[in-house]
Design a protein around this motif. Structure first.
Motif, PDB file in Angstrom:
ATOM      1  N   GLY A  21       9.999  40.657 -62.678  1.00  0.00           N
ATOM      2  CA  GLY A  21       8.433  41.063 -63.416  1.00  0.00           C
ATOM      3  C   GLY A  21       8.758  41.421 -64.755  1.00  0.00           C
ATOM      4  O   GLY A  21       7.849  41.201 -65.693  1.00  0.00           O
ATOM      5  N   ARG A  22      10.120  41.950 -65.141  1.00  0.00           N
ATOM      6  CA  ARG A  22      10.194  42.579 -66.237  1.00  0.00           C
ATOM      7  C   ARG A  22      10.833  41.768 -67.186  1.00  0.00           C
ATOM      8  O   ARG A  22      10.695  41.838 -68.635  1.00  0.00           O
ATOM      9  CB  ARG A  22      10.967  43.838 -66.307  1.00  0.00           C
ATOM     10  N   GLU A  23      11.770  41.036 -66.719  1.00  0.00           N
ATOM     11  CA  GLU A  23      12.791  40.119 -67.766  1.00  0.00           C
ATOM     12  C   GLU A  23      13.259  39.025 -67.081  1.00  0.00           C
ATOM     13  O   GLU A  23      13.465  38.823 -65.870  1.00  0.00           O
ATOM     14  CB  GLU A  23      13.827  41.270 -68.226  1.00  0.00           C
ATOM     15  N   LEU A  24      13.754  38.137 -68.152  1.00  0.00           N
ATOM     16  CA  LEU A  24      14.677  37.208 -67.543  1.00  0.00           C
ATOM     17  C   LEU A  24      15.882  37.301 -68.156  1.00  0.00           C
ATOM     18  O   LEU A  24      16.288  37.362 -69.468  1.00  0.00           O
ATOM     19  CB  LEU A  24      13.938  35.635 -68.161  1.00  0.00           C
ATOM     20  N   LYS A  25      16.979  37.233 -67.331  1.00  0.00           N
ATOM     21  CA  LYS A  25      18.436  37.506 -67.759  1.00  0.00           C
ATOM     22  C   LYS A  25      19.134  36.293 -67.587  1.00  0.00           C
ATOM     23  O   LYS A  25      19.165  35.359 -66.524  1.00  0.00           O
ATOM     24  CB  LYS A  25      19.108  38.344 -66.895  1.00  0.00           C
ATOM     25  N   ILE A  26      19.652  35.512 -68.408  1.00  0.00           N
ATOM     26  CA  ILE A  26      20.619  34.542 -68.510  1.00  0.00           C
ATOM     27  C   ILE A  26      22.180  34.896 -68.833  1.00  0.00           C
ATOM     28  O   ILE A  26      22.339  35.300 -69.887  1.00  0.00           O
ATOM     29  CB  ILE A  26      20.114  33.291 -69.460  1.00  0.00           C
ATOM     30  N   THR A  27      22.896  34.605 -67.842  1.00  0.00           N
ATOM     31  CA  THR A  27      24.375  34.754 -68.013  1.00  0.00           C
ATOM     32  C   THR A  27      25.048  33.462 -68.151  1.00  0.00           C
ATOM     33  O   THR A  27      25.091  32.663 -67.153  1.00  0.00           O
ATOM     34  CB  THR A  27      24.795  35.791 -66.990  1.00  0.00           C
ATOM     35  N   VAL A  28      25.983  33.307 -69.336  1.00  0.00           N
ATOM     36  CA  VAL A  28      26.587  32.012 -69.345  1.00  0.00           C
ATOM     37  C   VAL A  28      28.371  32.281 -69.413  1.00  0.00           C
ATOM     38  O   VAL A  28      28.472  33.117 -70.383  1.00  0.00           O
ATOM     39  CB  VAL A  28      26.380  31.065 -70.474  1.00  0.00           C
ATOM     40  N   GLN A  29      28.813  32.310 -68.734  1.00  0.00           N
ATOM     41  CA  GLN A  29      30.141  32.453 -68.321  1.00  0.00           C
ATOM     42  C   GLN A  29      31.214  31.274 -68.653  1.00  0.00           C
ATOM     43  O   GLN A  29      30.653  30.132 -67.868  1.00  0.00           O
ATOM     44  CB  GLN A  29      30.464  33.261 -67.133  1.00  0.00           C
ATOM     45  N   ASP A  30      32.011  31.138 -69.268  1.00  0.00           N
ATOM     46  CA  ASP A  30      32.965  29.936 -69.439  1.00  0.00           C
ATOM     47  C   ASP A  30      34.466  30.381 -69.399  1.00  0.00           C
ATOM     48  O   ASP A  30      34.880  31.323 -69.570  1.00  0.00           O
ATOM     49  CB  ASP A  30      32.638  29.204 -70.620  1.00  0.00           C
ATOM     50  N   MET A  31      35.167  29.272 -69.130  1.00  0.00           N
ATOM     51  CA  MET A  31      36.896  29.343 -69.325  1.00  0.00           C
ATOM     52  C   MET A  31      37.006  28.515 -70.418  1.00  0.00           C
ATOM     53  O   MET A  31      37.169  27.414 -70.376  1.00  0.00           O
ATOM     54  CB  MET A  31      37.076  28.588 -67.903  1.00  0.00           C
TER      55      MET A  31
END
Lengths: 125, 146
Positions: B74-84
């Motif tokens: 309800g509070r936030e949109l979190k996007i995590t992009v992790q790469d090699m």
């Protein structure tokens, strides 16, 4: 000016018609660099580009651009056309160069899209 | 729909293949569709889409592979992009508009203008970048929804 006005000015061919050619276009972004497209505040806008690739239209989708104008008569492939149609982005092809297309539209009063204004961004001054 | 004790509304992930320019932007546009369907505000949706797109492109341009994860509550949109990928030697320098280490062939495709990280910073309410040279980079973006 409307998208139809733009099409007529540029003597362009409509490749994908998303029923928005009567929409008023307020500004234009002309670039082959996709990150530049994302840099500007773009609503009711067109993208003018010589980069006839599917990711140009995907970028247009992310930036919420109404239509993509491909220059120098370059036509997109079927995958790009299908994507644009699904996303409601019209595609138009003009025989003019990017420079000439921009010049003609500038003469008709169309201006560059402003840089993104972040006033509504929460927590940021 | 996923629900847990923290009232997570929605979560998911996409795999991104390095060098896969033919599918560039697909994860971001798919995520945009998903977020639009759950009613994320138009302007916040646009900012999220731009920041995500730039993060996705960095994986495609520089890394071997990566994963894009998203979580909405309800509070936030979190996007995590992790790469090699190769990692970022100097993050502050990489944040400079116009600074790019992209090879010429990438620039000819319309990418590598040195605007990726600056565009992420412009559009995210919070941006965290962790990177280890020779191992990879993790970018965490937050868009406040409240």
């Amino acid at each position: 000016m409307t998208l139809k006005d733009i099409i007529d000015t540029l003597k362009a061919e409509v490749i994908v018609d998303c029923n928005n050619i009567s929409r008023t276009i307020k500004c234009a972004c002309a670039t082959d660099l996709m990150s530049e497209v994302l840099y500007y505040s773009i609503s009711n806008a067109i993208l003018i580009t010589g980069l006839v690739r599917s990711h140009a239209v995907r970028t247009a989708d992310v930036a919420e651009i109404d239509a993509v104008i491909f220059t120098k008569s370059k036509k997109p492939d079927s995958e790009t056309i299908e994507f644009a149609r699904n996303k409601g982005i019209s595609i138009v092809v003009t025989p003019l160069s990017t420079f000439a297309a921009c010049g003609m539209l500038y003469e008709k009063g169309l201006r560059c899209c402003p840089e993104e204004e972040m006033k509504e961004k929460s927590g940021k001054g | 729909m996923v629900k847990d004790k923290t009232q997570k509304i929605l979560s998911g992930s996409f795999n991104i293949l390095g060098g896969d320019f033919s599918n560039s932007g697909i994860a971001s546009t798919e995520l945009k569709s998903i977020l639009s369907k759950i009613g994320i505000d138009g302007k916040k949706l646009r900012r999220a889409s731009i920041a995500t797109f730039e993060a996705e492109m960095n994986v495609i341009i520089y890394a071997n592979a990566g994963t894009l994860r998203y979580e909405v509550d309800g509070r936030e949109l979190k996007i995590t992009v992790q790469d090699m990928g190769p990692g970022i030697e100097d993050i502050n320098l990489a944040m400079t508009e116009g600074y790019s280490t992209a090879p010429e062939w990438v620039r000819e495709m319309g990418w590598g203008a040195g605007m990726g990280l600056p565009n992420m910073k412009k559009n995210a309410d919070e941006l965290k970048i962790n990177s280890v040279v020779g191992e990879g980079t993790t970018v965490e973006l937050v868009i406040n929804l409240s």
